[in-house]
Motif scaffolding. Sequence first.
Motif, PDB file in Angstrom:
ATOM      1  N   PRO A  64      22.200  33.620  12.725  1.00  0.00           N
ATOM      2  CA  PRO A  64      21.166  33.331  11.938  1.00  0.00           C
ATOM      3  C   PRO A  64      21.367  32.086  11.027  1.00  0.00           C
ATOM      4  CG  PRO A  64      22.549  34.927  10.797  1.00  0.00           C
ATOM      5  CD  PRO A  64      22.963  34.790  12.215  1.00  0.00           C
ATOM      6  N   ARG A  65      20.233  31.395  10.649  1.00  0.00           N
ATOM      7  CA  ARG A  65      20.064  29.812  10.232  1.00  0.00           C
ATOM      8  C   ARG A  65      20.047  30.155   8.408  1.00  0.00           C
ATOM      9  NH1 ARG A  65      16.247  27.870  14.914  1.00  0.00           N
ATOM     10  NH2 ARG A  65      17.926  27.845  16.662  1.00  0.00           N
ATOM     11  N   GLN A  66      20.686  29.296   7.798  1.00  0.00           N
ATOM     12  CA  GLN A  66      20.403  29.483   6.257  1.00  0.00           C
ATOM     13  C   GLN A  66      19.831  28.196   5.923  1.00  0.00           C
ATOM     14  OE1 GLN A  66      21.305  32.119   4.400  1.00  0.00           O
ATOM     15  NE2 GLN A  66      22.214  33.144   6.434  1.00  0.00           N
ATOM     16  N   ARG A  67      18.651  28.351   5.142  1.00  0.00           N
ATOM     17  CA  ARG A  67      18.157  27.279   4.347  1.00  0.00           C
ATOM     18  C   ARG A  67      19.076  26.471   3.527  1.00  0.00           C
ATOM     19  NH1 ARG A  67      11.867  27.563   3.606  1.00  0.00           N
ATOM     20  NH2 ARG A  67      11.229  28.892   5.139  1.00  0.00           N
ATOM     21  N   GLY A  68      18.879  25.315   3.299  1.00  0.00           N
ATOM     22  CA  GLY A  68      19.540  24.504   2.661  1.00  0.00           C
ATOM     23  C   GLY A  68      21.033  23.837   3.294  1.00  0.00           C
ATOM     24  N   THR A  69      21.349  23.992   4.644  1.00  0.00           N
ATOM     25  CA  THR A  69      22.382  23.399   4.943  1.00  0.00           C
ATOM     26  C   THR A  69      21.983  21.907   5.603  1.00  0.00           C
ATOM     27  OG1 THR A  69      21.705  24.187   7.217  1.00  0.00           O
ATOM     28  CG2 THR A  69      23.096  25.678   6.250  1.00  0.00           C
ATOM     29  N   ALA A  70      23.073  21.040   5.561  1.00  0.00           N
ATOM     30  CA  ALA A  70      23.032  19.765   6.039  1.00  0.00           C
ATOM     31  C   ALA A  70      22.149  19.699   7.336  1.00  0.00           C
ATOM     32  CB  ALA A  70      24.161  19.090   6.089  1.00  0.00           C
ATOM     33  N   GLU A  71      22.548  20.574   8.145  1.00  0.00           N
ATOM     34  CA  GLU A  71      21.985  20.408   9.687  1.00  0.00           C
ATOM     35  C   GLU A  71      20.520  20.678   9.534  1.00  0.00           C
ATOM     36  OE1 GLU A  71      26.137  21.570  10.219  1.00  0.00           O
ATOM     37  OE2 GLU A  71      24.279  22.218   8.764  1.00  0.00           O
ATOM     38  N   ILE A  72      19.902  21.775   8.767  1.00  0.00           N
ATOM     39  CA  ILE A  72      18.663  21.992   8.843  1.00  0.00           C
ATOM     40  C   ILE A  72      17.744  20.809   7.826  1.00  0.00           C
ATOM     41  CG2 ILE A  72      16.747  23.535   7.559  1.00  0.00           C
ATOM     42  CD1 ILE A  72      18.429  25.781   8.725  1.00  0.00           C
ATOM     43  N   ALA A  73      18.470  20.407   6.746  1.00  0.00           N
ATOM     44  CA  ALA A  73      17.820  19.319   6.043  1.00  0.00           C
ATOM     45  C   ALA A  73      17.634  18.109   7.061  1.00  0.00           C
ATOM     46  CB  ALA A  73      18.956  18.876   4.797  1.00  0.00           C
ATOM     47  N   ALA A  74      18.734  17.818   8.030  1.00  0.00           N
ATOM     48  CA  ALA A  74      18.341  16.692   8.672  1.00  0.00           C
ATOM     49  C   ALA A  74      17.497  16.676   9.756  1.00  0.00           C
ATOM     50  CB  ALA A  74      19.878  16.311   9.536  1.00  0.00           C
ATOM     51  N   LEU A  75      17.268  17.935  10.277  1.00  0.00           N
ATOM     52  CA  LEU A  75      16.095  18.389  10.957  1.00  0.00           C
ATOM     53  C   LEU A  75      14.557  18.100  10.468  1.00  0.00           C
ATOM     54  CD1 LEU A  75      17.785  21.060  13.375  1.00  0.00           C
ATOM     55  CD2 LEU A  75      16.877  18.951  14.226  1.00  0.00           C
ATOM     56  N   GLU A  76      14.760  18.702   9.215  1.00  0.00           N
ATOM     57  CA  GLU A  76      13.577  18.805   8.603  1.00  0.00           C
ATOM     58  C   GLU A  76      13.178  17.429   8.282  1.00  0.00           C
ATOM     59  OE1 GLU A  76      11.797  21.013   4.622  1.00  0.00           O
ATOM     60  OE2 GLU A  76      13.678  21.403   5.186  1.00  0.00           O
ATOM     61  N   GLY A  77      14.118  16.545   7.758  1.00  0.00           N
ATOM     62  CA  GLY A  77      13.726  15.122   7.534  1.00  0.00           C
ATOM     63  C   GLY A  77      13.119  14.520   8.841  1.00  0.00           C
ATOM     64  N   LYS A  78      13.555  14.775  10.029  1.00  0.00           N
ATOM     65  CA  LYS A  78      13.207  13.950  11.256  1.00  0.00           C
ATOM     66  C   LYS A  78      11.689  14.418  11.580  1.00  0.00           C
ATOM     67  CE  LYS A  78      14.170  13.861  16.291  1.00  0.00           C
ATOM     68  NZ  LYS A  78      14.357  12.432  16.199  1.00  0.00           N
ATOM     69  N   ILE A  79      11.515  15.836  11.511  1.00  0.00           N
ATOM     70  CA  ILE A  79      10.214  16.199  11.450  1.00  0.00           C
ATOM     71  C   ILE A  79       8.899  15.513  10.483  1.00  0.00           C
ATOM     72  CG2 ILE A  79       8.618  18.351  11.522  1.00  0.00           C
ATOM     73  CD1 ILE A  79      11.248  19.890  12.808  1.00  0.00           C
ATOM     74  N   LEU A  80       9.568  15.598   9.276  1.00  0.00           N
ATOM     75  CA  LEU A  80       8.708  14.983   8.424  1.00  0.00           C
ATOM     76  C   LEU A  80       8.358  13.679   8.339  1.00  0.00           C
ATOM     77  CD1 LEU A  80       9.739  16.871   5.120  1.00  0.00           C
ATOM     78  CD2 LEU A  80       7.636  17.376   6.241  1.00  0.00           C
ATOM     79  N   ASP A  81       9.378  12.937   8.926  1.00  0.00           N
ATOM     80  CA  ASP A  81       9.377  11.555   9.203  1.00  0.00           C
ATOM     81  C   ASP A  81       8.265  11.190  10.416  1.00  0.00           C
ATOM     82  OD1 ASP A  81      11.103  10.662   7.231  1.00  0.00           O
ATOM     83  OD2 ASP A  81      12.526  10.300   8.743  1.00  0.00           O
ATOM     84  N   GLU A  82       8.240  12.190  11.331  1.00  0.00           N
ATOM     85  CA  GLU A  82       6.964  12.064  12.350  1.00  0.00           C
ATOM     86  C   GLU A  82       5.635  12.664  11.634  1.00  0.00           C
ATOM     87  OE1 GLU A  82       7.245  11.087  15.357  1.00  0.00           O
ATOM     88  OE2 GLU A  82       9.476  10.828  15.575  1.00  0.00           O
TER      89      GLU A  82
END
Length: 277
Positions: free
Chosen positions: A248-266
Motif C-alpha cells: 500500500p502507498r502512503q501519502r506524503g512520501t517523496a516518491e508520491i510528492a514527485a509524481l504529484e508534482g509531475k502531474i500538476l506541472d502537466e
Amino acid sequence: MASTPFAIANKTREYWPAARHDAPPNTSGLSLTIRGLGKSFGPREVLKSLNLHIPAGQFVAIVGKSGCGKSTLLRMLVGLDRSTSGEFWYGASPGQGLDKSAVRVMFQEPRLLPWARVLANVEVGLGRGRKETGARERALATLAEVGLEERRGDWPGTLSGGQKQRVALARALVSHPRVLAFDEPLGALDALTRISMQRLLERVWREQGFTALLVTHDVAEAITLADRVLIIEEGVIKLDLRIDLPRPRQRGTAEIAALEGKILDELLGETRAGENS
C-alpha cells in the motif's frame, strides 16, 4: 505476454500506454481497447480520436481540468453515452458488444433508493439475479465486505455520507463485475472518510481482480490508487504515466510528492508559464 500498444498522437508528441503493473492476482477483469474514439456535442469536439489499451485487471485513473472530457469518456465506456466516432471493446475480440452485466459504475452521489432499506439497496445491484437462490446471502456477504452488515435493516437516511458510499460500493460489487468504473465517487466526502474509502477501494480491487477506471480531480488520490494515470487535455491524452510504486502507498512520501508534482506541472503548465511571463 504484453498487449500491443497503440501510438497516441497529441499535436507534435506521441504517448505509448504504460506497461501493466501490480495487477491483482487471479485477475477476473476484462481488457479494454479504444480505437479512434471521439465525441462531439454539435460543433464542439470534446474527445478527439482516442487510442488506448488497458490490460485486464489494471487500475487506471483519469484526471484533467473540468470540462476536459474525462467523465464523458467514462460514460461512453460504461454504455451511458454513445460515441460520435471510433470504437471500443472489452476482452480480446474486436466488435464484441458491451456486456452491461460485466460492467458497473459508481457515481459521486450514492443514488440509493430512500424507500428501500440498506440490504434491499445492495440487492438492486443483482438485477434479475435478485430472485435466484442465495441472492440475499450474497448481498449480506458483500455488505460485510464493506463493513456494514450490521446496518442491513437501516434506512439510507440514517447513514453518514461515507456509509452511503459504502452501500453504493456494495451495490456495485455484489454482481462481481469484471470492470468497475468510478466517476468522482469520493469527491463529496471529508478528508478522513475519503482516505478510509480509498483504502477500501484498493482492498476490494485486489481481492476481486476487476479492471478499475477512476475519474478524479484529486491527483494524490489518483497516485495512491492507480497503476497508471492518464491526463486528458483538449480532448486528447496528454500524458500516460505509469505509477511504479509498491502497495500500500502512503501519502506524503517523496516518491508520491514527485509524481504529484509531475502531474500538476502537466495540468497547470500553461497557467504557471503565464504567471512567470
